[in-house]
Design a protein around this motif. Structure first.
Motif, mmCIF file in Angstrom:
data_model
loop_
_atom_site.group_PDB
_atom_site.id
_atom_site.type_symbol
_atom_site.label_atom_id
_atom_site.label_comp_id
_atom_site.label_asym_id
_atom_site.label_seq_id
_atom_site.Cartn_x
_atom_site.Cartn_y
_atom_site.Cartn_z
ATOM 1 N N MET A 36 32.708 -13.861 -8.052
ATOM 2 C CA MET A 36 33.664 -14.689 -8.756
ATOM 3 C C MET A 36 34.052 -13.982 -10.058
ATOM 4 N N PRO A 37 35.353 -13.737 -10.290
ATOM 5 C CA PRO A 37 35.789 -12.948 -11.439
ATOM 6 C C PRO A 37 35.814 -13.767 -12.730
ATOM 7 N N GLY A 38 34.822 -13.579 -13.606
ATOM 8 C CA GLY A 38 34.829 -14.158 -14.936
ATOM 9 C C GLY A 38 34.523 -15.636 -14.996
ATOM 10 N N SER A 39 34.222 -16.062 -16.193
ATOM 11 C CA SER A 39 33.949 -17.470 -16.417
ATOM 12 C C SER A 39 35.253 -18.261 -16.505
ATOM 13 N N THR A 40 35.100 -19.565 -16.527
ATOM 14 C CA THR A 40 36.267 -20.420 -16.644
ATOM 15 C C THR A 40 37.005 -20.142 -17.949
ATOM 16 N N SER A 41 36.264 -19.960 -19.037
ATOM 17 C CA SER A 41 36.886 -19.663 -20.331
ATOM 18 C C SER A 41 37.676 -18.366 -20.278
ATOM 19 N N GLU A 42 37.108 -17.347 -19.646
ATOM 20 C CA GLU A 42 37.806 -16.061 -19.530
ATOM 21 C C GLU A 42 39.084 -16.200 -18.709
ATOM 22 N N ARG A 43 39.004 -16.963 -17.633
ATOM 23 C CA ARG A 43 40.193 -17.162 -16.791
ATOM 24 C C ARG A 43 41.266 -17.942 -17.540
ATOM 25 N N LEU A 44 40.858 -18.951 -18.309
ATOM 26 C CA LEU A 44 41.821 -19.715 -19.096
ATOM 27 C C LEU A 44 42.483 -18.838 -20.150
ATOM 28 N N ARG A 45 41.693 -18.001 -20.815
ATOM 29 C CA ARG A 45 42.270 -17.088 -21.816
ATOM 30 C C ARG A 45 43.227 -16.096 -21.155
ATOM 31 N N ALA A 46 42.859 -15.579 -20.000
ATOM 32 C CA ALA A 46 43.731 -14.644 -19.282
ATOM 33 C C ALA A 46 45.034 -15.334 -18.867
#
Length: 97
Positions: free
Chosen positions: A1-11
């Protein structure tokens, strides 16, 4: 799974910021095109075509600006969510005096 939820939201917020910047550039181009467009002659049909073209460019300019603003707002909400803050304003509470 690529990255945490926070990382995906920032991206996602970064991608939306880029889309908002693109919409702002498009709005600028529509505005420039309106300034550069001149009637293609002195005939009534030429003036009518020029007026319609200018109106279409003005409408696209407004659409692009509204889209850019809404996209930027959404990016801000995603960033707030990524930092664990609510994107909705909290109701005011009464202060005791």
């Amino acid at each position: 799974m690529p990255g945490s939820t926070s990382e995906r939201l920032r991206a996602a917020a970064d991608a939306l910021d880029q889309a908002a910047a693109d919409a702002d550039r498009a709005a600028g181009r529509f505005a420039e095109a309106r300034l550069e467009s001149t009637p293609w002659g002195i005939s009534a049909p030429a003036r009518e075509i020029a007026a319609r073209w200018e109106a279409a460019l003005a409408a696209r300019d407004v659409d692009a600006r509204v889209l850019g603003d809404a996209t930027s707002d959404l990016a801000g909400r995603l960033r707030m969510a990524a930092h664990g803050r609510s994107a909705r304003p909290r109701p005011a509470t009464a202060l005791s005096t």
